[in-house]
Design a protein around this motif. Structure first.
Motif, PDB file in Angstrom:
ATOM      1  N   GLU A  83      -7.721   0.630   4.592  1.00  0.00           N
ATOM      2  CA  GLU A  83      -8.834   0.220   3.701  1.00  0.00           C
ATOM      3  C   GLU A  83      -8.715  -1.255   3.339  1.00  0.00           C
ATOM      4  OE1 GLU A  83      -8.739   2.850   0.272  1.00  0.00           O
ATOM      5  OE2 GLU A  83      -8.957   4.556   1.668  1.00  0.00           O
ATOM      6  N   LYS A  84      -7.492  -1.652   2.981  1.00  0.00           N
ATOM      7  CA  LYS A  84      -7.281  -3.058   2.597  1.00  0.00           C
ATOM      8  C   LYS A  84      -7.533  -3.991   3.784  1.00  0.00           C
ATOM      9  CE  LYS A  84      -4.376  -2.647  -1.440  1.00  0.00           C
ATOM     10  NZ  LYS A  84      -3.100  -2.927  -2.110  1.00  0.00           N
TER      11      LYS A  84
ATOM     12  N   ASP B  76      -3.837   5.170   4.979  1.00  0.00           N
ATOM     13  CA  ASP B  76      -5.263   4.953   4.674  1.00  0.00           C
ATOM     14  C   ASP B  76      -5.473   3.762   3.751  1.00  0.00           C
ATOM     15  OD1 ASP B  76      -6.096   6.936   6.320  1.00  0.00           O
ATOM     16  OD2 ASP B  76      -6.353   8.459   4.753  1.00  0.00           O
ATOM     17  N   GLU B  77      -4.547   3.594   2.817  1.00  0.00           N
ATOM     18  CA  GLU B  77      -4.699   2.444   1.904  1.00  0.00           C
ATOM     19  C   GLU B  77      -4.502   1.117   2.649  1.00  0.00           C
ATOM     20  OE1 GLU B  77      -2.157   2.446  -1.595  1.00  0.00           O
ATOM     21  OE2 GLU B  77      -3.042   0.553  -2.301  1.00  0.00           O
TER      22      GLU B  77
ATOM     23  N   ALA C 167       0.847  -1.198   0.000  1.00  0.00           N
ATOM     24  CA  ALA C 167       0.000   0.000   0.000  1.00  0.00           C
ATOM     25  C   ALA C 167       0.880   1.245   0.000  1.00  0.00           C
ATOM     26  CB  ALA C 167      -0.910   0.000   1.233  1.00  0.00           C
TER      27      ALA C 167
END
Lengths: 442, 442
Positions: A170-171, A166-167, A162
């Motif tokens: 999210e994942k 945040d990524e 990522a």
């Protein structure tokens, strides 16, 4: 009177339910539809139940499977890649470069298959994992038939996984949504450590753990370097730092905790944080010796983890338990601490409790999932027997586990794997290892 | 060209001679009349020799057997009889009463058979024993086919064995005369410890060791209590105390040495005393952690011992080696100490050297005795392989040893015992254990 049909009866010279009942001798346990139907005297169980499969025997001990509360299963492919090195050099020159070259869903799935084979052969029925591509690992674990808590790692810096915090989150949340409710896989959320995740990042992961009622799995106070680094950045030691932001909860499993202050031990007890003690990794990387006996005295919940096989170099929970018991006696200067019974509870039921799964597994009782192992006592190093607890903790080896059952499914019996094809798993390991070595040489 | 007939060829993916040659891959070794005829590449050996027996294989490692430089073999019958107790209570309330009730030549012979079965199954080919009725033990060891150094214990107080120091020494000397020159048994002399033997008694045993050119096997500086006790009695710490009487020699194997001062470490190095490090026993009895890494730095000769199974609770030298390596990294705060190669040397060739037997055994070289073990690498916890030394020290378990050969005689192959009858040995262990338990209840 007609006998009731069940799927499995397992017989034992000693059955250790890991409840208030310490030992049942000449015992048996009946299993149906993945659950424990009854535990009792062999004569009684055999007179009332008719099994499709009969396991165990006269010279066998039966107990709940071992619980590994901290590992990075897929790292088995890096086992022995680099040893006898300072942590920084080991990570920066060997492990991180290998990871950055190699990691992919396929790598993690195949490596996790090998890890499962090893854990089955070592009597582990439940493990708590933190790594990457946990979707792919989950696939391997389902095939193997083990029970696991899996958390996608969250970091504050970019990797191939990522580009932003945040990524990662999210994942990780998508992984949670995909797997929550599964009968064997429990998702978790895994902020890596206080030196790689800001308090804001921890806060987001804690919120997610509350929202989904799942564990938070993190590294905490592993090295003297970490303690100093967190002091430099935040003016506090790692556990006080998280505490000051309200980030310690009963859902947290904190791996290592080698350097807690007295006040921090009190905080862990007050907040109900579970510690996963990983003595072999801590010794081998020269991180230090965790004051487990002092934590237990203060009421901290402690279980055992193996850490990844790259730093250990195996996934043997019984080995960790046996070492921990002896090591704590020496550092406490008191041979009565971590006695065999306490140690075996830490390796089984207390591990399940740490992961929030004690309603389902960790003891052998009517209504619980049939997650158990059989230990073969017919070995020179297990003769004679006076006290089965002492024998399991101080004399038995992981290799004495001859059968493993999870949710009523036989994963190994008579040392034969039933869910995974050993030759196929070994073949994949050899092919991946060649690729890893090619990369090392470049 | 006709091939030369030999007794054994053992094949290996990795052969570790434990000499300046670190590893030979795709190797083989030819054995005739108990001796190593040649070590080399498999292709070459197979083209020139014709074996009666073919051992090993493609996924096997071959190395010298492990050497256990401190044990009390017959104590296996007390394994797990009492645990998690302070040393004094453990000895005075459990071990000594059991010994005083039970010990006899028959007990020691039968118990030593079980100990030999366990050591064979754990890859030990040579051990250094100190106990009572060593004549009876020697009988069992000859039957098992192991190599051993045996010393009758010498004490300054009466037991059922002898009424006076002189009687102990007379009996010990008779044992030496009876066994010196035997092809497998080397007699030694064993003054118990500085707190149970006066300097005069030590002097007599040292004289005997010089007269017969045999080892002196003693306990030394095991506990903080011992250090204080010797200071109280003699005004010196234990090693300085023996040094002041000229009692330290190159023939001495000193077990434990947990509490040496810096000066005492220098003395051990100067005098060429060998230390047998027994970490599991030291931890489990809360004796402490020996500063092995500091002793090695000063040039002290250190090998590994298991101590008796009553305090350990097994006779697994590989387990001691693996633990020692990790433990020293933590106490030294340096992960480079006791690296895998150094540790494996301590567990094999340096053990043979400590016992004065390095001309005969401890390495795999032409002309040495064919004393070797085969490790089965076909296990989940041994996949993949990057470095065979790391794998043996950090990942392998004693139970991965699949074959053991001493002086060209196959003691175990494919995990099957060839010299002892397992069921018979287990049957005797069970019968003796019942007698021991009856005594405990009284």
């Amino acid at each position: 009177m007609a006998k009731t049909e069940v799927d499995i009866i397992v017989e034992a010279r000693y059955l250790l339910p890991m409840t208030d009942t310490e030992v049942i001798s000449d015992a048996a346990m009946a299993v149906k539809d993945g659950l424990i139907v009854e535990v009792g005297k062999k004569e009684d169980i055999l007179s009332r139940y008719e099994p499709k499969t009969l396991l165990g025997g006269n010279n066998r001990a039966v107990l709940p499977g071992f619980v590994n509360t901290h590992t990075h299963a897929a790292m088995v492919y890096f086992r022995g890649l680099a040893d006898d090195l300072p942590l920084k050099q080991w990570l920066e020159e060997h492990i991180w470069p290998a990871e950055s070259r190699m990691l992919s869903p396929e790598f993690c799935r195949d490596a996790t298959e090998l890890a499962c084979l090893e854990m089955i052969s070592s009597g582990v029925t439940l493990f708590n994992d933190m790594y990457f591509y946990e979707d792919a690992s989950a696939e391997a674990i389902k095939k193997a038939g083990l029970r696991a808590v899996l958390g996608a790692g969250v970091l504050d810096f970019p990797t191939s996984i990522a580009q932003s915090t945040d990524e990662y989150i999210e994942k990780a949340e998508q992984f949670i949504k995909d797997w929550i409710g599964d009968e064997l896989i429990m998702p978790s959320i895994s902020p890596h450590a206080p030196y790689t995740c800001s308090p804001e990042t921890y806060k987001k992961t804690i919120d997610i753990s509350e929202r989904y009622s799942i564990p938070v799995h993190t590294h905490l106070s592993e090295t003297a370097w970490e303690v100093q680094e967190i002091k430099n950045r935040y003016g506090k030691t790692p556990i006080e730092h998280l505490e000051s932001h309200g980030l310690l909860t009963e859902r947290m499993i904190a791996a290592h905790v080698v350097w807690p202050t007295d006040r921090e031990i009190e905080i862990l007890a007050e907040r109900g944080v579970s510690v996963s003690h990983c003595p072999e990794s801590n010794l081998k990387l020269a991180s230090g010796i965790s004051p487990v006996y002092r934590m237990l005295k203060k009421g901290v919940h402690v279980s055992f983890g193996t850490d990844g096989a790259a730093s250990n170099n195996d996934l043997d929970v019984l080995g960790e338990a046996s070492l921990a018991s002896k090591l704590q006696k020496a550092v406490a200067e008191d041979p009565t601490v971590l006695d065999a019974k306490t140690t075996l509870r830490m390796a089984t039921c207390l591990g399940a409790e740490a992961l929030g799964l004690s309603d389902i597994t960790g003891t052998l009782e009517k209504g619980k999932s049939a997650d158990f192992i059989v230990i073969d006592l017919d070995k020179p190093h297990l003769m004679p027997i006076y006290d089965i607890f002492s024998h399991i903790v101080y004399s038995a080896r992981a290799s004495d586990v001859c059968a493993v059952v999870v949710k009523g499914r036989v994963l190994m019996n008579d040392y034969e794997f039933k869910t995974l094809d050993k030759e196929e798993v070994f073949g994949k390991a050899k092919r991946w290892a060649m690729k890893i070595m090619e990369g090392q040489r470049v």
